[in-house]
Design an enzyme around this catalytic site. Sequence first.
Site, mmCIF file in Angstrom:
data_model
loop_
_atom_site.group_PDB
_atom_site.id
_atom_site.type_symbol
_atom_site.label_atom_id
_atom_site.label_comp_id
_atom_site.label_asym_id
_atom_site.label_seq_id
_atom_site.Cartn_x
_atom_site.Cartn_y
_atom_site.Cartn_z
ATOM 1 N N GLU A 92 50.933 13.024 19.582
ATOM 2 C CA GLU A 92 51.663 11.782 19.339
ATOM 3 C C GLU A 92 50.859 10.553 19.717
ATOM 4 O O GLU A 92 49.969 10.590 20.563
ATOM 5 C CB GLU A 92 52.999 11.808 20.067
ATOM 6 C CG GLU A 92 52.887 12.005 21.542
ATOM 7 C CD GLU A 92 54.254 12.223 22.186
ATOM 8 O OE1 GLU A 92 55.007 13.098 21.734
ATOM 9 O OE2 GLU A 92 54.541 11.503 23.143
ATOM 10 N N CYS A 105 48.700 3.616 22.133
ATOM 11 C CA CYS A 105 48.536 4.633 23.169
ATOM 12 C C CYS A 105 48.092 5.926 22.494
ATOM 13 O O CYS A 105 48.798 6.438 21.626
ATOM 14 C CB CYS A 105 49.876 4.819 23.888
ATOM 15 S SG CYS A 105 49.854 6.116 25.124
ATOM 16 N N CYS A 112 48.360 19.676 28.284
ATOM 17 C CA CYS A 112 47.613 19.211 29.453
ATOM 18 C C CYS A 112 47.673 20.263 30.553
ATOM 19 O O CYS A 112 48.724 20.823 30.825
ATOM 20 C CB CYS A 112 48.201 17.895 29.963
ATOM 21 S SG CYS A 112 47.265 17.188 31.330
ATOM 22 N N CYS A 116 51.412 17.999 36.007
ATOM 23 C CA CYS A 116 52.189 17.182 36.943
ATOM 24 C C CYS A 116 53.662 17.564 36.794
ATOM 25 O O CYS A 116 54.134 17.816 35.678
ATOM 26 C CB CYS A 116 51.995 15.706 36.660
ATOM 27 S SG CYS A 116 50.265 15.235 36.790
ATOM 28 N N GLY A 164 47.560 14.504 27.585
ATOM 29 C CA GLY A 164 46.252 15.007 28.007
ATOM 30 C C GLY A 164 45.611 14.213 29.122
ATOM 31 O O GLY A 164 46.031 13.110 29.450
ATOM 32 N N GLU A 165 44.570 14.820 29.696
ATOM 33 C CA GLU A 165 43.809 14.171 30.760
ATOM 34 C C GLU A 165 42.456 13.755 30.160
ATOM 35 O O GLU A 165 41.590 14.604 29.926
ATOM 36 C CB GLU A 165 43.626 15.160 31.930
ATOM 37 C CG GLU A 165 42.620 14.737 32.983
ATOM 38 C CD GLU A 165 42.803 13.310 33.484
ATOM 39 O OE1 GLU A 165 43.900 12.944 33.935
ATOM 40 O OE2 GLU A 165 41.817 12.540 33.401
ATOM 41 N N SER A 196 43.494 6.043 31.602
ATOM 42 C CA SER A 196 44.233 6.475 32.797
ATOM 43 C C SER A 196 43.868 7.911 33.148
ATOM 44 O O SER A 196 43.843 8.788 32.291
ATOM 45 C CB SER A 196 45.736 6.378 32.492
ATOM 46 O OG SER A 196 46.481 6.947 33.543
ATOM 47 N N SER A 219 46.423 7.440 38.253
ATOM 48 C CA SER A 219 47.807 7.842 38.526
ATOM 49 C C SER A 219 47.882 8.330 39.964
ATOM 50 O O SER A 219 47.447 9.437 40.270
ATOM 51 C CB SER A 219 48.212 8.971 37.567
ATOM 52 O OG SER A 219 48.229 8.487 36.257
ATOM 53 N N LEU A 220 48.431 7.502 40.824
ATOM 54 C CA LEU A 220 48.460 7.846 42.251
ATOM 55 C C LEU A 220 49.786 8.520 42.611
ATOM 56 O O LEU A 220 49.812 9.621 43.131
ATOM 57 C CB LEU A 220 48.235 6.561 43.064
ATOM 58 C CG LEU A 220 47.813 6.716 44.512
ATOM 59 C CD1 LEU A 220 46.553 7.560 44.646
ATOM 60 C CD2 LEU A 220 47.587 5.337 45.138
ATOM 61 N N HIS A 221 50.871 7.829 42.365
ATOM 62 C CA HIS A 221 52.241 8.359 42.490
ATOM 63 C C HIS A 221 52.693 8.753 43.889
ATOM 64 O O HIS A 221 53.873 9.071 44.087
ATOM 65 C CB HIS A 221 52.492 9.542 41.547
ATOM 66 C CG HIS A 221 52.165 9.257 40.108
ATOM 67 N ND1 HIS A 221 52.364 8.031 39.516
ATOM 68 C CD2 HIS A 221 51.648 10.040 39.127
ATOM 69 C CE1 HIS A 221 51.984 8.077 38.256
ATOM 70 N NE2 HIS A 221 51.546 9.271 37.998
ATOM 71 N N ASN A 297 60.798 7.924 33.321
ATOM 72 C CA ASN A 297 61.500 8.281 32.098
ATOM 73 C C ASN A 297 61.960 9.719 32.232
ATOM 74 O O ASN A 297 61.139 10.631 32.162
ATOM 75 C CB ASN A 297 60.510 8.221 30.932
ATOM 76 C CG ASN A 297 60.865 7.135 29.976
ATOM 77 O OD1 ASN A 297 61.997 7.070 29.488
ATOM 78 N ND2 ASN A 297 59.910 6.276 29.722
ATOM 79 N N CYS A 341 55.382 9.406 27.407
ATOM 80 C CA CYS A 341 54.330 10.413 27.293
ATOM 81 C C CYS A 341 54.829 11.836 26.988
ATOM 82 O O CYS A 341 55.493 12.454 27.797
ATOM 83 C CB CYS A 341 53.578 10.371 28.622
ATOM 84 S SG CYS A 341 52.320 11.555 28.874
HETATM 85 N N1 SAH Z 1 46.709 12.254 32.107
HETATM 86 C C1 SAH Z 1 46.497 10.888 32.398
HETATM 87 C C2 SAH Z 1 46.866 9.973 31.247
HETATM 88 C C3 SAH Z 1 48.120 10.299 30.485
HETATM 89 S S1 SAH Z 1 49.636 10.076 31.366
HETATM 90 C C4 SAH Z 1 47.245 10.496 33.675
HETATM 91 O O1 SAH Z 1 48.039 11.271 34.149
HETATM 92 O O2 SAH Z 1 46.960 9.416 34.185
HETATM 93 C C5 SAH Z 1 49.777 8.321 31.434
HETATM 94 C C6 SAH Z 1 50.740 7.822 32.489
HETATM 95 O O3 SAH Z 1 52.084 8.153 32.155
HETATM 96 C C7 SAH Z 1 50.459 8.426 33.854
HETATM 97 O O4 SAH Z 1 50.450 7.460 34.880
HETATM 98 C C8 SAH Z 1 51.640 9.351 34.011
HETATM 99 O O5 SAH Z 1 51.873 9.612 35.350
HETATM 100 C C9 SAH Z 1 52.756 8.608 33.306
HETATM 101 N N2 SAH Z 1 53.917 9.444 32.964
HETATM 102 C C10 SAH Z 1 53.920 10.730 32.605
HETATM 103 N N3 SAH Z 1 55.192 11.165 32.411
HETATM 104 C C11 SAH Z 1 56.005 10.111 32.658
HETATM 105 C C12 SAH Z 1 57.417 9.925 32.644
HETATM 106 N N4 SAH Z 1 58.244 10.906 32.306
HETATM 107 N N5 SAH Z 1 57.910 8.703 32.985
HETATM 108 C C13 SAH Z 1 57.076 7.694 33.299
HETATM 109 N N6 SAH Z 1 55.721 7.802 33.319
HETATM 110 C C14 SAH Z 1 55.185 9.001 33.005
HETATM 111 FE FE1 SF4 Z 2 48.668 15.611 32.282
HETATM 112 FE FE2 SF4 Z 2 48.826 12.971 32.828
HETATM 113 FE FE3 SF4 Z 2 51.040 14.421 32.237
HETATM 114 FE FE4 SF4 Z 2 49.795 14.788 34.552
HETATM 115 S S1 SF4 Z 2 50.811 12.909 33.865
HETATM 116 S S2 SF4 Z 2 50.556 16.420 33.178
HETATM 117 S S3 SF4 Z 2 47.685 14.531 33.963
HETATM 118 S S4 SF4 Z 2 49.320 13.982 30.876
#
Ligand code: SAH
Ligand code: SF4
Length: 356
Positions: A92, A105, A112, A116, A164-165, A196, A219-221, A297, A341
């Site tokens: 997508e 995007c 992936c 996460c 994806g990463e 990212s 992506s720290l979180h 989300n 995403c």
């Molecule tokens: N894999 C990379 C890039 C793709 S994800 C990464 O993880 O950084 C891009 C961003 O979307 C990341 O910061 C991820 O944590 C966030 N993301 C993923 N799922 C999400 C969701 N359900 N709600 C909000 N942000 C989300």
């Molecule tokens: Fe992969 Fe990024 Fe989703 Fe984590 S947040 S599963 S690294 S796409």
Amino acid sequence: MNKTSIYGLTLDGLTSWLVENGQKKFRAAQIWDWLYKKRVTDFSEMKNLNKDCIDLLEQHFVIQTLEQAVKQESKDGTIKFLFKLQDGNLIETVLMRFNYGLSVCVTTQVGCNIGCTFCASGLLKKNRDLSSGEIVEQIMNVQHHLDSQGKDERVSHIVVMGIGEPFDNYDNMMDFFRVINDQKGLSIGARHITVSTSGLAHKIREFADENIQINLAVSLHAPNNDLRTRIMKINKAYPLEKLMPAIDYYLEKTNRRITFEYILLHDVNDHKEEAIQLAKLLKNKRHLSYVNLIPYNPVDEHNQYQRSTKEAIVEFYGTLMEHGINCGVRAEQGTDIDAACGQLRSKQIKKNKVTS
Ligand code: SAH
Ligand code: SF4
């Protein structure tokens, strides 16, 4: 064997290929002009090429390999595209409208492996990396859609935040950047491109050495290892003791600001205590840091997570500000069309499973 997309070649790559195949060097610039400025979708439309050259291109390449499977438009103008790859996999791509321009995007992998615990994309293991051509094609498809609307709109910004990463598909990602950044191509400025990563520390170091001005988001979180490992399994391989020094190296090398993404998950990582810990973690680099607080989300399969309350978001934001950390809360786009995403793809795959 399936032919690959010519969009995958950098200008240097195409030039060498043409010379190796008995063509003149200057053909490369002509072909790029047709691809990225005039934006034709068939080699036969490249009027200033001779027949030999067109035949050669047709024998070895195609222009487009992606097939549009679904296009959903949101009330706020966000458009989500679901593309079918030559091998049948779905990916997508999202077009978002901002006051500063049109941002796309892109997806870099089918699925992936980082897994996460909150993310829809990680629900499906990585099937394969996308080629550089398949990543460029996503932008070109969106640009062709805009061209067909006749409003003279251009994709001006790119975020590599789809499925994806990207740092796990590093070489193809870099070729993708070279193609879209090239002035003879789409000429999208490096400062308008953001990638990212979930925090592959060794790749952050490699990226720091590239000498390009593309923006980096991490992506720290979570501000400590226990919590981060709970939310993101990758933290076992790259805990904060490895990640933060890699980030320091990047900052030293580039002097460019980093964005830290922080999804706010209700009662998981959104307490005042975590905001204080985060401020401490970033204290020595706060002049080059920006924290992007992301409203979660919700994803059906990850029902252990809910979105933080408004009060918690305001308090978290306020605490960071009090500690002198630059931050903002991400404005949401296209929530009515599953624009987060991996969500449209995972829903489509489930639907197909039910119907087939
Ligand atoms: N894999 C990379 C890039 C793709 S994800 C990464 O993880 O950084 C891009 C961003 O979307 C990341 O910061 C991820 O944590 C966030 N993301 C993923 N799922 C999400 C969701 N359900 N709600 C909000 N942000 C989300
Ligand atoms: Fe992969 Fe990024 Fe989703 Fe984590 S947040 S599963 S690294 S796409």
